[in-house]
Design a protein around this motif. Sequence first.
Motif, PDB file in Angstrom:
ATOM      1  N   ASP A   1       0.765  -1.547  -0.061  1.00 26.86           N
ATOM      2  CA  ASP A   1      -0.279  -0.142  -0.477  1.00 26.86           C
ATOM      3  C   ASP A   1       0.883   1.344  -0.536  1.00 26.86           C
ATOM      4  OD1 ASP A   1      -2.375  -1.557   0.308  1.00 26.86           O
ATOM      5  OD2 ASP A   1      -2.530  -1.439   2.583  1.00 26.86           O
ATOM      6  N   GLY A   2       2.129   0.744   0.228  1.00 30.08           N
ATOM      7  CA  GLY A   2       3.429   2.518  -0.083  1.00 30.08           C
ATOM      8  C   GLY A   2       3.136   2.838  -1.180  1.00 30.08           C
ATOM      9  N   ARG A   3       2.908   1.803  -2.010  1.00 25.54           N
ATOM     10  CA  ARG A   3       3.583   2.011  -3.375  1.00 25.54           C
ATOM     11  C   ARG A   3       3.166   3.751  -3.668  1.00 25.54           C
ATOM     12  NH1 ARG A   3       5.679  -1.125  -7.705  1.00 25.54           N
ATOM     13  NH2 ARG A   3       5.710  -3.017  -6.131  1.00 25.54           N
ATOM     14  N   ILE A   4       4.003   3.836  -4.869  1.00 20.97           N
ATOM     15  CA  ILE A   4       4.057   5.629  -4.404  1.00 20.97           C
ATOM     16  C   ILE A   4       3.368   6.141  -5.996  1.00 20.97           C
ATOM     17  CG2 ILE A   4       5.231   7.851  -5.438  1.00 20.97           C
ATOM     18  CD1 ILE A   4       7.032   7.060  -3.141  1.00 20.97           C
ATOM     19  N   ASP A   5       2.643   6.259  -6.231  1.00 21.94           N
ATOM     20  CA  ASP A   5       1.819   6.694  -7.518  1.00 21.94           C
ATOM     21  C   ASP A   5       2.125   8.309  -7.630  1.00 21.94           C
ATOM     22  OD1 ASP A   5       0.495   7.940  -9.733  1.00 21.94           O
ATOM     23  OD2 ASP A   5      -1.700   6.361  -9.470  1.00 21.94           O
ATOM     24  N   TRP A   6       2.977   9.212  -9.457  1.00 20.05           N
ATOM     25  CA  TRP A   6       3.668  10.316  -8.755  1.00 20.05           C
ATOM     26  C   TRP A   6       2.621  11.316  -9.610  1.00 20.05           C
ATOM     27  CZ3 TRP A   6       7.383  12.010  -5.527  1.00 20.05           C
ATOM     28  CH2 TRP A   6       7.805  11.775  -5.411  1.00 20.05           C
ATOM     29  N   ARG A   7       1.420  10.342 -10.281  1.00 15.09           N
ATOM     30  CA  ARG A   7      -0.264  11.159 -10.886  1.00 15.09           C
ATOM     31  C   ARG A   7      -1.108  11.645  -9.880  1.00 15.09           C
ATOM     32  NH1 ARG A   7      -1.278   5.883 -14.164  1.00 15.09           N
ATOM     33  NH2 ARG A   7      -1.357   4.897 -11.693  1.00 15.09           N
ATOM     34  N   ARG A   8      -0.819  11.246  -8.454  1.00 11.57           N
ATOM     35  CA  ARG A   8      -2.102  12.254  -7.904  1.00 11.57           C
ATOM     36  C   ARG A   8      -1.099  13.604  -7.006  1.00 11.57           C
ATOM     37  NH1 ARG A   8      -5.620   8.821  -6.612  1.00 11.57           N
ATOM     38  NH2 ARG A   8      -6.314   9.616  -4.109  1.00 11.57           N
ATOM     39  N   THR A   9      -2.022  14.286  -6.182  1.00 12.72           N
ATOM     40  CA  THR A   9      -1.038  15.604  -5.946  1.00 12.72           C
ATOM     41  C   THR A   9       0.492  15.096  -5.064  1.00 12.72           C
ATOM     42  OG1 THR A   9      -2.453  15.742  -3.768  1.00 12.72           O
ATOM     43  CG2 THR A   9      -3.758  15.865  -5.497  1.00 12.72           C
ATOM     44  N   ALA A  10       0.699  16.431  -5.021  1.00 13.51           N
ATOM     45  CA  ALA A  10       1.537  16.780  -4.113  1.00 13.51           C
ATOM     46  C   ALA A  10       1.509  16.228  -2.403  1.00 13.51           C
ATOM     47  CB  ALA A  10       2.308  17.663  -4.165  1.00 13.51           C
ATOM     48  N   ARG A  11       0.131  17.397  -1.988  1.00  9.43           N
ATOM     49  CA  ARG A  11      -0.232  16.670  -1.283  1.00  9.43           C
ATOM     50  C   ARG A  11       0.004  15.267  -0.781  1.00  9.43           C
ATOM     51  NH1 ARG A  11      -0.806  19.980   3.280  1.00  9.43           N
ATOM     52  NH2 ARG A  11      -0.567  22.268   1.365  1.00  9.43           N
ATOM     53  N   GLU A  12      -1.010  14.722  -1.787  1.00  7.91           N
ATOM     54  CA  GLU A  12      -1.737  13.449  -1.173  1.00  7.91           C
ATOM     55  C   GLU A  12      -0.035  12.157  -0.969  1.00  7.91           C
ATOM     56  OE1 GLU A  12      -5.720  12.461  -3.424  1.00  7.91           O
ATOM     57  OE2 GLU A  12      -3.937  12.879  -5.197  1.00  7.91           O
ATOM     58  N   VAL A  13       1.039  12.005  -1.839  1.00  5.24           N
ATOM     59  CA  VAL A  13       2.142  12.226  -2.154  1.00  5.24           C
ATOM     60  C   VAL A  13       2.979  12.382  -0.983  1.00  5.24           C
ATOM     61  CG1 VAL A  13       4.859  11.534  -3.017  1.00  5.24           C
ATOM     62  CG2 VAL A  13       2.325  12.041  -4.758  1.00  5.24           C
ATOM     63  N   HIS A  14       2.806  13.525  -0.046  1.00  2.00           N
ATOM     64  CA  HIS A  14       3.351  13.760   0.971  1.00  2.00           C
ATOM     65  C   HIS A  14       3.068  13.193   2.011  1.00  2.00           C
ATOM     66  CE1 HIS A  14       5.577  16.595   3.836  1.00  2.00           C
ATOM     67  NE2 HIS A  14       4.771  17.246   4.171  1.00  2.00           N
ATOM     68  N   ASN A  15       1.520  13.553   1.579  1.00  2.00           N
ATOM     69  CA  ASN A  15       0.761  12.350   3.303  1.00  2.00           C
ATOM     70  C   ASN A  15       1.197  10.793   2.903  1.00  2.00           C
ATOM     71  OD1 ASN A  15       0.178  14.110   3.941  1.00  2.00           O
ATOM     72  ND2 ASN A  15      -2.220  14.009   3.536  1.00  2.00           N
ATOM     73  N   LEU A  16       1.129  10.004   1.499  1.00  2.00           N
ATOM     74  CA  LEU A  16       1.611   9.133   2.314  1.00  2.00           C
ATOM     75  C   LEU A  16       3.118   8.667   2.722  1.00  2.00           C
ATOM     76  CD1 LEU A  16       1.547   6.019   1.150  1.00  2.00           C
ATOM     77  CD2 LEU A  16       2.273   6.775  -1.263  1.00  2.00           C
ATOM     78  N   VAL A  17       4.199   9.777   2.029  1.00  4.12           N
ATOM     79  CA  VAL A  17       5.591   9.110   2.407  1.00  4.12           C
ATOM     80  C   VAL A  17       5.550   9.457   4.074  1.00  4.12           C
ATOM     81  CG1 VAL A  17       7.531  10.255   2.695  1.00  4.12           C
ATOM     82  CG2 VAL A  17       6.668  10.379   0.581  1.00  4.12           C
TER      83      VAL A  17
END
Length: 305
Positions: free
Chosen positions: A205-221
């Motif tokens: 579930d931690g796989r990054i999808d860079w197509r998401r918004t910057a805030r969404e990727v930041h929150n995942l990280v």
Amino acid sequence: MNAVVFAYHDVGVRCLKVLLARGVQVSLVVTHEDNAAENIWFGSVAGVCREHGITCITPTDPKSPQLLAQVQAAQPDFIFSFYYRHMLPVEVLATARRGAYNMHGSLLPKYRGRVPINWAVLHGETETGATLHEMTVKPDAGSIVAQTAVPILPDDTAHEVFGKVVVAAEMTLWTALPAMLAGRTPQLPNDLSKGSYFSGRKPEDGRIDWRRTAREVHNLVRAVAPPYPGAFEEIAGDKITVTRTRLVPPSAHPALQRAHGMQDKFFEGGKLYARCGDGNFLQILGIQINDQDASLNNYLKYMAS
């Protein structure tokens, strides 16, 4: 007062110590065997029991007749569960003459279920906390005894928030215990219609999808940063884990766009940036390559591949 305690992890350690400090007699502690395949970065409940001479057992099945018999033999006034990883059967809960209570890592009724801190960070919440509540058949559904809120700052990782929630759990239990021991346990509403329930998370579930918004990727990280499994991508057969990021302020976007066009990842002024699906940027502050800490410059070979 006599208590049987089901406990694990840092919340288990601190809340067990609170019970002892408040003069509660803990006749039995039920915990887990540490899993050798798991990253054990937290305190040991079993270690606290050894220090204080408390009987400690590690059954694999909380529904076993043997465990029920041991809890019944302890004749507990209270049962407490502090980050124990299994639901307790009704037969076990019923042995507590004055009630069975759980410490949950959210502000119930929000984020019922598994890994509530990680989910709260993933969803960009600005606060969470710890809630002491009565245990029922349904998870995290009983009446609330007390809760304590903590802030989630914009760059806090789930691990950092977890440290705050440990303190909140300690404060919540410390404050609530005198009334509970005096037979005046508060019963506040836990309106499930105003909350949410979440299941556990898997490393995938931690796989990054860079197509998401910057805030969404930041929150995942932030939500899965070490010591959790991490937010990752795979490049040229290697696993690249992004361990920390920062949202780039909008005022910096035009200069980055002029200098690097539509590049997805690039260095500027010695800093590594990534463009996300909404056109906004993240600064990448830390990476691991195949689970080993690495210099950001090591990313260059992947960016060129």
